[in-house]
Design an enzyme around this catalytic site. Structure first.
Site, short mmCIF file in Angstrom:
data_model
loop_
_atom_site.label_atom_id
_atom_site.label_comp_id
_atom_site.label_asym_id
_atom_site.label_seq_id
_atom_site.Cartn_x
_atom_site.Cartn_y
_atom_site.Cartn_z
N CYS A 1 2.28 -2.94 10.15
CA CYS A 1 3.64 -2.37 8.85
C CYS A 1 2.56 -4.08 7.84
O CYS A 1 3.09 -5.06 8.27
CB CYS A 1 4.46 -3.33 9.40
SG CYS A 1 5.15 -2.01 10.34
N ASN B 1 -1.65 -10.68 4.11
CA ASN B 1 -2.37 -12.07 4.37
C ASN B 1 -2.17 -11.98 5.84
O ASN B 1 -3.64 -12.98 6.75
CB ASN B 1 -0.92 -13.20 4.27
CG ASN B 1 -1.35 -13.76 2.48
OD1 ASN B 1 -2.03 -13.17 2.16
ND2 ASN B 1 -0.21 -14.58 2.06
N CYS C 1 9.63 -12.96 10.52
CA CYS C 1 10.45 -13.86 9.49
C CYS C 1 12.15 -14.23 9.97
O CYS C 1 12.10 -14.77 9.12
CB CYS C 1 10.02 -14.39 8.43
SG CYS C 1 10.39 -12.91 7.53
N ASP D 1 4.07 -6.59 12.50
CA ASP D 1 4.73 -7.54 11.86
C ASP D 1 5.77 -6.63 11.11
O ASP D 1 5.58 -6.26 9.84
CB ASP D 1 4.17 -8.37 10.52
CG ASP D 1 4.42 -9.44 10.33
OD1 ASP D 1 5.84 -10.47 10.80
OD2 ASP D 1 4.53 -10.01 9.21
N1 SAM Z 1 2.29 -8.25 7.97
C1 SAM Z 1 2.48 -8.50 6.33
C2 SAM Z 1 1.25 -9.36 6.11
O1 SAM Z 1 1.18 -10.58 7.03
O2 SAM Z 1 1.77 -9.75 4.61
C3 SAM Z 1 3.46 -8.24 5.90
C4 SAM Z 1 4.72 -6.93 6.36
S1 SAM Z 1 6.87 -7.15 5.78
C5 SAM Z 1 6.61 -8.05 6.63
C6 SAM Z 1 6.73 -5.37 5.97
C7 SAM Z 1 5.97 -4.14 6.30
O3 SAM Z 1 6.17 -3.21 6.82
C8 SAM Z 1 6.18 -4.33 4.54
O4 SAM Z 1 5.30 -4.01 3.75
C9 SAM Z 1 6.82 -2.84 4.95
O5 SAM Z 1 6.44 -1.70 3.52
C10 SAM Z 1 6.50 -1.99 5.76
N2 SAM Z 1 7.23 -1.42 6.99
C11 SAM Z 1 8.11 -0.86 6.59
N3 SAM Z 1 8.12 0.61 7.26
C12 SAM Z 1 7.39 1.15 7.83
C13 SAM Z 1 7.16 2.23 8.45
N4 SAM Z 1 7.66 2.42 9.24
N5 SAM Z 1 5.47 1.95 8.60
C14 SAM Z 1 4.32 1.15 7.84
N6 SAM Z 1 5.27 -0.06 7.25
C15 SAM Z 1 6.31 0.27 7.00
#
Ligand code: SAM
Length: 305
Positions: A109, A114, A235, A180
């Site tokens: 995800c 970053n 987080c 994440d």
């Molecule tokens: N790891 C990222 C960073 O450090 O920049 C932050 C990730 S953020 C907490 C969670 C991400 O999961 C979001 O961008 C969201 O779009 C994505 N997401 C949610 N459900 C998902 C899925 N089923 N498959 C892939 N990505 C997903």
């Protein structure tokens, strides 16, 4: 404490992008730019800095620490992708996963990326970094950020991670996963918390839904056939999304166990998950965060940092 919880007193953390420069060169640049370098931090108090001074972080080798609110968005090193403005807690997952250069890694995800950029730096841009995200807009931001950071070993895909076929031959050499996933974000201290009293029932339902999603992602990620290590991070400050997800996952995947992380890190996961790390404004001068590292049983002693 209240001030810290408003986010205003957290130090400004600067991750040096080792794909573009070295920590020593970044330190020299900041010194020439008028900042006073106080050397390597040796204890937590050393991270409480006055304006225009900075140190090397206590735990993370590629992290510099400046006074709260030091502004770098217009700085040359930021615009050139030599430094990344990333909270210290959010630097833990890639550092702890510590993928080998040349390895195959999944960032499940990933957007806005970053941690993907940090993984690529640790991998020295060698190997394969498969990065998935469901949100096309966030992925497009990510593409720009990774370009600026000089990342080249990645492959971005606008996909639902839960639908990625872990048995696809393309992923046969994946040994590392960084997971994440979306979470409540309750650890983010500067989001301007809603002061109205929350509907407890609704909040509990939301947390239960998030935890169910997080557990599904974890279980799915552990299916990569050659997986050795997985970092799970959020987080969130809620045990429902952290220790409880890890507990359920370990119960359902007896071939994996937790690795004891950074013995010198004071804030630990809630009992009995003290192998994991927690982070918070008051104890670690960061946003609220949780990190667990799972490894496949092999009988060997772990070499995690
Ligand atoms: N790891 C990222 C960073 O450090 O920049 C932050 C990730 S953020 C907490 C969670 C991400 O999961 C979001 O961008 C969201 O779009 C994505 N997401 C949610 N459900 C998902 C899925 N089923 N498959 C892939 N990505 C997903």
């Amino acid at each position: 404490v209240q001030a810290a919880e408003d986010g205003v007193h957290l130090p400004r953390y600067v991750r040096v992008n080792t794909l573009k420069t070295t920590v020593d060169d970044a330190v020299d640049y900041f010194k020439r730019d008028g900042f006073a370098y106080l050397g390597q931090a040796n204890r937590p108090d050393d991270l409480e800095l006055k304006a225009k001074s900075f140190v090397r972080d206590l735990h993370l080798p590629d992290l510099l620490v400046f006074a709260p609110k030091t502004e770098f968005h217009e700085h040359f090193l930021y615009k050139a992708g030599h430094i990344i403005l990333q909270d210290k807690a959010s630097c833990l997952p890639a550092f702890l996963l510590d993928p080998a250069s040349g390895g195959h890694v999944v960032d499940a995800c990933a957007a806005p990326g970053n941690k993907t950029g940090h993984l690529a730096a640790i991998m020295k841009n060698k190997g394969k970094l498969f990065a998935f995200d469901l949100d096309a807009k966030r992925l497009s931001t990510m593409s720009t950020l990774l370009l600026r950071a000089g990342v080249t070993c990645h492959q971005l895909a606008n996909r639902d991670f839960l639908k990625v076929d872990t048995a696809d031959p393309e992923y046969k050499d994946v040994e590392y996963v960084l997971l994440d996933p979306s979470c409540s974000g309750s650890g983010m201290v500067c989001l301007g918390k809603d002061s109205s009293s929350p509907d407890q029932e609704k909040e509990q339902r939301r947390l239960a839904n998030l935890a169910a999603f997080q557990l599904r992602c974890l279980n799915h990620a552990l299916r990569f056939p050659r997986l050795q290590r997985l970092v799970y991070s959020t987080c969130s400050v809620h045990a429902e999304e952290n220790e409880k997800v890890v507990a359920a996952c370990l119960q359902q995947n007896p071939g994996f166990r937790l690795v004891h992380l950074l013995p010198q890190w004071k804030e630990r996961g809630l009992e009995p998950f003290t192998q994991c790390l927690r982070a918070s404004p008051t104890k670690t001068l960061t946003h609220g965060f949780f990190v667990a590292l799972l490894e496949r049983h092999s009988g060997a002693v772990s070499t995690a940092p």
